[in-house]
Design a protein around this motif. Sequence first.
Motif, PDB file in Angstrom:
ATOM      1  N   GLN A 273       0.833  -1.198   0.000  1.00  0.00           N
ATOM      2  CA  GLN A 273       0.000   0.000   0.000  1.00  0.00           C
ATOM      3  C   GLN A 273       0.872   1.254   0.000  1.00  0.00           C
ATOM      4  O   GLN A 273       1.910   1.303   0.655  1.00  0.00           O
ATOM      5  CB  GLN A 273      -0.889   0.006   1.255  1.00  0.00           C
ATOM      6  CG  GLN A 273      -1.736   1.230   1.449  1.00  0.00           C
ATOM      7  CD  GLN A 273      -2.892   1.299   0.474  1.00  0.00           C
ATOM      8  OE1 GLN A 273      -3.731   0.412   0.427  1.00  0.00           O
ATOM      9  NE2 GLN A 273      -2.934   2.362  -0.311  1.00  0.00           N
ATOM     10  N   TYR A 314      -5.092  -2.579   4.070  1.00  0.00           N
ATOM     11  CA  TYR A 314      -5.291  -2.170   2.670  1.00  0.00           C
ATOM     12  C   TYR A 314      -6.424  -1.169   2.651  1.00  0.00           C
ATOM     13  O   TYR A 314      -7.456  -1.371   3.286  1.00  0.00           O
ATOM     14  CB  TYR A 314      -5.610  -3.420   1.846  1.00  0.00           C
ATOM     15  CG  TYR A 314      -6.080  -3.198   0.433  1.00  0.00           C
ATOM     16  CD1 TYR A 314      -5.466  -2.288  -0.416  1.00  0.00           C
ATOM     17  CD2 TYR A 314      -7.138  -3.954  -0.074  1.00  0.00           C
ATOM     18  CE1 TYR A 314      -5.903  -2.116  -1.729  1.00  0.00           C
ATOM     19  CE2 TYR A 314      -7.578  -3.797  -1.381  1.00  0.00           C
ATOM     20  CZ  TYR A 314      -6.961  -2.881  -2.202  1.00  0.00           C
ATOM     21  OH  TYR A 314      -7.385  -2.714  -3.487  1.00  0.00           O
ATOM     22  N   ALA A 353      -7.433  -7.628   3.030  1.00  0.00           N
ATOM     23  CA  ALA A 353      -6.108  -7.617   3.653  1.00  0.00           C
ATOM     24  C   ALA A 353      -6.006  -8.701   4.720  1.00  0.00           C
ATOM     25  O   ALA A 353      -4.993  -9.404   4.822  1.00  0.00           O
ATOM     26  CB  ALA A 353      -5.821  -6.245   4.270  1.00  0.00           C
TER      27      ALA A 353
END
Length: 736
Positions: A273, A314, A353
Amino acid sequence: MDVLNQTLAEASPHDAAARPPLGGVFAPPTPVENRLAMPAQNLFKFDSRHRRRPAAPKLGYIPWLSRLVTFGGGAALTVYGGNEMYRVIDVGGVTTLKWALLALFVLNFSWIALSFSSSLVGLAALLRRPSRPARPTSLAAKTAVVMPIYNEAPSRVFAALQTIFEDVEATGLGEGFDWFFLSDTTNPDIWIAEERAFIEIRRRLGAAGGRVFYRRREKNTSRKAGNIAEFVSRWGGAYEHMVVLDADSLMTGETIVQLAAAMEADPDSGIIQTLPLIINRNTLFARVQQFAARIYGPVIAAGLSEWMGRDGNYWGHNAIIRTEAFARHCGLPDLRGRPPWGGHIMSHDFVEAALIRRAGYAVYMLPTLGGSYEESPPSLIDLSARDRRWCQGNLQHSRILFGSGFHWASRQHFLTGIFGYLTSPLWLLQLLVGIIIVFQASYFRPEYFSAEFALFPVWPRFDAQRSLELFALTMGILLAPKLFGLIVAIHDPETRRGSGGVVMLLISTVFEVILSALLAPIMMLIQTGHVVHIVFGFDTGWDPQRRDDGSVPFSAIVRRHRSHVALGVLSLVAGLLISPSLVAWMSPTIAGLILAIPISWLTSQRWLGLAFRRAGLLVTPEETNTPHVAKRGRALSKILARTGEDEANCILAIHADPELRSLHETWLPARKPRQRGQITADRAVAEAKLADAETIEDAVQWLNRGERLVAVSDRALISMAARLPRRGRPEAAAAE
């Protein structure tokens, strides 16, 4: 003016003779399918024996020190604050209401204490001034860059993707990337505008445009998560990685190739990310958000990155994902029950995630990589609309929190999202309990001697001196992350100069703190309302986000905030009747609520935001030295918007442009023959109106949005529309 702008300025998109021919540049709108199975995961059953073993264990690490400082420091501060609060209320004994006040205080204080300790870790990390990775010279794997779009202005999204495309090409590594517009658009006018914009972007990019693709889903099942999942299922097998954008994303070519290189260098990475910075904002409200994100955001993000390590989160966009791992482990099931608690998972990114981390892949952030940008809502009302969606998605995570096999850090991310919205009703409850206690002490005769034997009476009072000290401590911990961000900004020459120097940075920070304090009680009530609506079972829906800088009508602001003003006036009157000191204690909250309408109106004004910019206030380095992609994207978007085609009537568009009509019909999905007797109302009405129409203007006037959608989805109806003459032309006169 460069060649592209010259072409756009001189060639009218409606004039087929002025445009170069399609030639062999225009391949099909989508590539050959290369499917990946993406089964829905069981959130509550997981066999740890199936967890993947690291391929490069030397890259793995556990940031024990950062976690000790973050969680140990947050816990220590919470214990200290809770103990001090107990001493404040313990004067004369602790009643039930005082216990309730203590519990609410500890919950709220723990939140800001954890944020403080995490930001302290971030401050230490940024003061080390980490170096940027070197630009890669080659890439081995193929990456898809995907932009999900939903009823967005085509001039904006197509300009943004073309800008990113050009910047990646400039790195010399463009052959390693394919580009996808993944449309979930339901507005027929925007759908046809997207197709026209897709044709034009391929034409502008020439041979390289063959690597740009467009796909529209007829039904936006599971919204953005379903959009990405459909792409992975159909084409994911051709790409080792995918970079996921949002409709307002911008990323530099260097950042994208560095993400791809980082993914190739780390075989255990599942999601990497970036930290998107806010740019291109002009209203005062959005400029305050932009300044805060730029000055304070890096410290907060660095702290998160440090303690998360490879167990990160995320945020749904501006990140790179390992496609095969995502397909195998991140298929989302629907939750049992009806929305808002059941149905498809709205805040899908946190769950994806957690799932990919559960499978044994690393998830982490590169907070100092740079070159990653997004936009933000232009007004408080627009933020409220987006916030309600996020609130529903985050509260929905309470049903997933105790799923099987999740890493404790993933559960912490869920808790952070949940608590981020529960703090507002908790803060409101804390205020109400405090008011009730003061009211009780002022208007009800206390029971000085209880039924139990006591040598001294029970006096209903607080330790005023300790209360002031605790208030100062709370404010210090709450504002410390902002101070840390200011320190880093002053310490970094580029940020300091780009924000106008030390003096302007200080003035801008003070203004941001004051405005945020006034906005805080309004957001408290707004978010409390969101939580209450969701708890009582009201679904938020999913409207497209307003991304322009247009001001909100004053009447809409009054309707939205009149209840907040009424509550502020009521609080002021009640406070004066109870105790003037109570009014002084609550003055920031009361002032914010009473001034809600003028604050919301003024901060939504573009002219005021631009005046602040001209005065050098709330300026960020990305405005002083605007990134090339931001300049290029903004200029190209303005050029494309001047054609006025973003929401042109779709029936008129395909009638006026035979080339567009031909390609549109070619791209329509194959349909099974309609069974006799099965006729939808919209199709029947659309066919009848087209049959009655004598000119295309009649059809444009008579068909509503739903009927237009049916008409441009059906080849037979398209043919009927195409045969209609224009009003005033010889064909029409002859027909009469």
